[in-house]
Scaffold this motif. Structure first.
Motif, PDB file in Angstrom:
ATOM      1  N   VAL A 103      -8.832   0.736 -13.878  1.00 56.13           N
ATOM      2  CA  VAL A 103      -9.395   1.220 -12.619  1.00 56.13           C
ATOM      3  C   VAL A 103      -8.290   1.345 -11.572  1.00 56.13           C
ATOM      4  CG1 VAL A 103     -11.609   0.110 -13.095  1.00 56.13           C
ATOM      5  CG2 VAL A 103      -9.960  -1.063 -11.688  1.00 56.13           C
ATOM      6  N   LEU A 104      -8.568   2.122 -10.560  1.00 59.24           N
ATOM      7  CA  LEU A 104      -7.687   2.207  -9.396  1.00 59.24           C
ATOM      8  C   LEU A 104      -8.286   1.294  -8.344  1.00 59.24           C
ATOM      9  CD1 LEU A 104      -5.437   3.357  -7.630  1.00 59.24           C
ATOM     10  CD2 LEU A 104      -6.950   5.268  -7.103  1.00 59.24           C
ATOM     11  N   ASP A 105      -7.585   0.205  -8.017  1.00 60.32           N
ATOM     12  CA  ASP A 105      -8.031  -0.705  -6.967  1.00 60.32           C
ATOM     13  C   ASP A 105      -7.557  -0.172  -5.625  1.00 60.32           C
ATOM     14  OD1 ASP A 105      -9.225  -2.511  -8.702  1.00 60.32           O
ATOM     15  OD2 ASP A 105      -7.435  -3.763  -8.871  1.00 60.32           O
ATOM     16  N   GLU A 106      -8.493   0.037  -4.703  1.00 60.65           N
ATOM     17  CA  GLU A 106      -8.167   0.414  -3.325  1.00 60.65           C
ATOM     18  C   GLU A 106      -8.532  -0.773  -2.445  1.00 60.65           C
ATOM     19  OE1 GLU A 106     -10.268   3.984  -2.315  1.00 60.65           O
ATOM     20  OE2 GLU A 106      -8.842   5.241  -3.401  1.00 60.65           O
ATOM     21  N   ILE A 107      -7.530  -1.358  -1.813  1.00 60.07           N
ATOM     22  CA  ILE A 107      -7.753  -2.519  -0.954  1.00 60.07           C
ATOM     23  C   ILE A 107      -7.471  -2.115   0.486  1.00 60.07           C
ATOM     24  CG2 ILE A 107      -7.043  -4.894  -0.449  1.00 60.07           C
ATOM     25  CD1 ILE A 107      -5.993  -4.238  -3.664  1.00 60.07           C
ATOM     26  N   ILE A 108      -8.457  -2.314   1.346  1.00 60.32           N
ATOM     27  CA  ILE A 108      -8.312  -2.022   2.769  1.00 60.32           C
ATOM     28  C   ILE A 108      -8.157  -3.367   3.474  1.00 60.32           C
ATOM     29  CG2 ILE A 108      -9.280  -0.829   4.770  1.00 60.32           C
ATOM     30  CD1 ILE A 108      -8.922   0.904   2.156  1.00 60.32           C
ATOM     31  N   HIS A 109      -7.014  -3.576   4.113  1.00 58.49           N
ATOM     32  CA  HIS A 109      -6.726  -4.844   4.784  1.00 58.49           C
ATOM     33  C   HIS A 109      -7.325  -4.853   6.192  1.00 58.49           C
ATOM     34  CE1 HIS A 109      -4.063  -6.284   1.607  1.00 58.49           C
ATOM     35  NE2 HIS A 109      -3.709  -5.022   1.468  1.00 58.49           N
ATOM     36  N   PRO A 110      -7.506  -6.043   6.778  1.00 64.19           N
ATOM     37  CA  PRO A 110      -8.104  -6.134   8.112  1.00 64.19           C
ATOM     38  C   PRO A 110      -7.377  -5.303   9.172  1.00 64.19           C
ATOM     39  CG  PRO A 110      -8.040  -8.315   7.125  1.00 64.19           C
ATOM     40  CD  PRO A 110      -7.273  -7.388   6.215  1.00 64.19           C
ATOM     41  N   ASP A 111      -6.071  -5.102   8.992  1.00 63.18           N
ATOM     42  CA  ASP A 111      -5.318  -4.307   9.976  1.00 63.18           C
ATOM     43  C   ASP A 111      -5.444  -2.804   9.732  1.00 63.18           C
ATOM     44  OD1 ASP A 111      -3.750  -3.835   7.742  1.00 63.18           O
ATOM     45  OD2 ASP A 111      -1.935  -4.747   8.570  1.00 63.18           O
ATOM     46  N   GLY A 112      -6.228  -2.411   8.717  1.00 66.16           N
ATOM     47  CA  GLY A 112      -6.441  -0.997   8.419  1.00 66.16           C
ATOM     48  C   GLY A 112      -5.479  -0.424   7.390  1.00 66.16           C
ATOM     49  N   SER A 113      -4.452  -1.174   7.040  1.00 68.14           N
ATOM     50  CA  SER A 113      -3.517  -0.681   6.024  1.00 68.14           C
ATOM     51  C   SER A 113      -4.208  -0.678   4.661  1.00 68.14           C
ATOM     52  CB  SER A 113      -2.250  -1.539   5.994  1.00 68.14           C
ATOM     53  OG  SER A 113      -2.552  -2.862   5.604  1.00 68.14           O
ATOM     54  N   GLU A 114      -3.759   0.228   3.802  1.00 72.74           N
ATOM     55  CA  GLU A 114      -4.359   0.359   2.480  1.00 72.74           C
ATOM     56  C   GLU A 114      -3.342   0.069   1.391  1.00 72.74           C
ATOM     57  OE1 GLU A 114      -6.602   3.866   1.670  1.00 72.74           O
ATOM     58  OE2 GLU A 114      -7.447   3.951   3.679  1.00 72.74           O
ATOM     59  N   GLU A 115      -3.838  -0.499   0.316  1.00 65.84           N
ATOM     60  CA  GLU A 115      -3.013  -0.793  -0.854  1.00 65.84           C
ATOM     61  C   GLU A 115      -3.723  -0.198  -2.062  1.00 65.84           C
ATOM     62  OE1 GLU A 115      -1.559  -4.771  -3.281  1.00 65.84           O
ATOM     63  OE2 GLU A 115      -2.535  -4.994  -1.335  1.00 65.84           O
ATOM     64  N   HIS A 116      -3.011   0.557  -2.862  1.00 66.16           N
ATOM     65  CA  HIS A 116      -3.568   1.133  -4.091  1.00 66.16           C
ATOM     66  C   HIS A 116      -2.773   0.588  -5.260  1.00 66.16           C
ATOM     67  CE1 HIS A 116      -4.600   4.568  -1.208  1.00 66.16           C
ATOM     68  NE2 HIS A 116      -5.682   3.834  -1.407  1.00 66.16           N
ATOM     69  N   ARG A 117      -3.493   0.082  -6.255  1.00 64.40           N
ATOM     70  CA  ARG A 117      -2.800  -0.470  -7.418  1.00 64.40           C
ATOM     71  C   ARG A 117      -3.678  -0.327  -8.657  1.00 64.40           C
ATOM     72  NH1 ARG A 117      -3.371  -6.649  -5.384  1.00 64.40           N
ATOM     73  NH2 ARG A 117      -5.540  -6.914  -5.961  1.00 64.40           N
ATOM     74  N   CYS A 118      -3.044  -0.439  -9.765  1.00 65.79           N
ATOM     75  CA  CYS A 118      -3.720  -0.365 -11.051  1.00 65.79           C
ATOM     76  C   CYS A 118      -4.447  -1.686 -11.303  1.00 65.79           C
ATOM     77  CB  CYS A 118      -2.665  -0.106 -12.124  1.00 65.79           C
ATOM     78  SG  CYS A 118      -3.335   0.325 -13.709  1.00 65.79           S
ATOM     79  N   GLY A 119      -5.708  -1.621 -11.723  1.00 66.82           N
ATOM     80  CA  GLY A 119      -6.477  -2.828 -11.978  1.00 66.82           C
ATOM     81  C   GLY A 119      -7.341  -2.692 -13.215  1.00 66.82           C
ATOM     82  N   GLY A 120      -8.148  -3.680 -13.440  1.00 67.70           N
ATOM     83  CA  GLY A 120      -8.998  -3.719 -14.622  1.00 67.70           C
ATOM     84  C   GLY A 120      -8.525  -4.808 -15.569  1.00 67.70           C
ATOM     85  N   ALA A 121      -9.415  -5.258 -16.441  1.00 65.05           N
ATOM     86  CA  ALA A 121      -9.121  -6.378 -17.331  1.00 65.05           C
ATOM     87  C   ALA A 121      -7.851  -6.202 -18.163  1.00 65.05           C
ATOM     88  CB  ALA A 121     -10.320  -6.649 -18.236  1.00 65.05           C
ATOM     89  N   PRO A 122      -7.609  -5.025 -18.783  1.00 67.61           N
ATOM     90  CA  PRO A 122      -6.394  -4.927 -19.597  1.00 67.61           C
ATOM     91  C   PRO A 122      -5.116  -5.003 -18.761  1.00 67.61           C
ATOM     92  CG  PRO A 122      -7.467  -2.795 -19.475  1.00 67.61           C
ATOM     93  CD  PRO A 122      -8.397  -3.792 -18.845  1.00 67.61           C
TER      94      PRO A 122
END
Length: 87
Positions: free
Chosen positions: A9-28
């Motif tokens: 999956v593509l993890d999209e994380i939105i931080h409290p300051d509004g910045s975004e982080e995109h990273r590879c995720g999922g069990a494997p």
């Protein structure tokens, strides 16, 4: 060598300051990070994503074998002040 099979999956994380982080995720992917940290060779076999998404795994020496997919599942997590989150 250990083969790690599963959906990426593509993890999209939105931080409290509004910045975004995109990273590879999922069990494997998380299992691949653990193998790498333990010095064990592995390969991720998955569907979805693209070469850019797997850059970090390739940099750690973990190859990724991608099967066909119509798209990539996106998991969006919004972090809020005080440790709260929306998922």
């Amino acid at each position: 060598m250990i083969a790690l099979l599963g959906q990426t999956v593509l993890d999209e994380i939105i931080h409290p300051d509004g910045s975004e982080e995109h990273r590879c995720g999922g069990a494997p992917i998380f299992a691949a990070h653990a193998l790498s940290a333990a010095g064990i060779r592995g390969i991720v076999v998955t569907r979805g994503g693209d070469d850019e998404l797997y850059t970090e795994l390739n940099r750690r020496g973990l190859p990724v074998l991608m099967g066909p997919a119509e798209g990539t599942f996106i998991s969006r997590l919004t972090l809020k002040a005080g440790g709260l989150r929306d998922q």
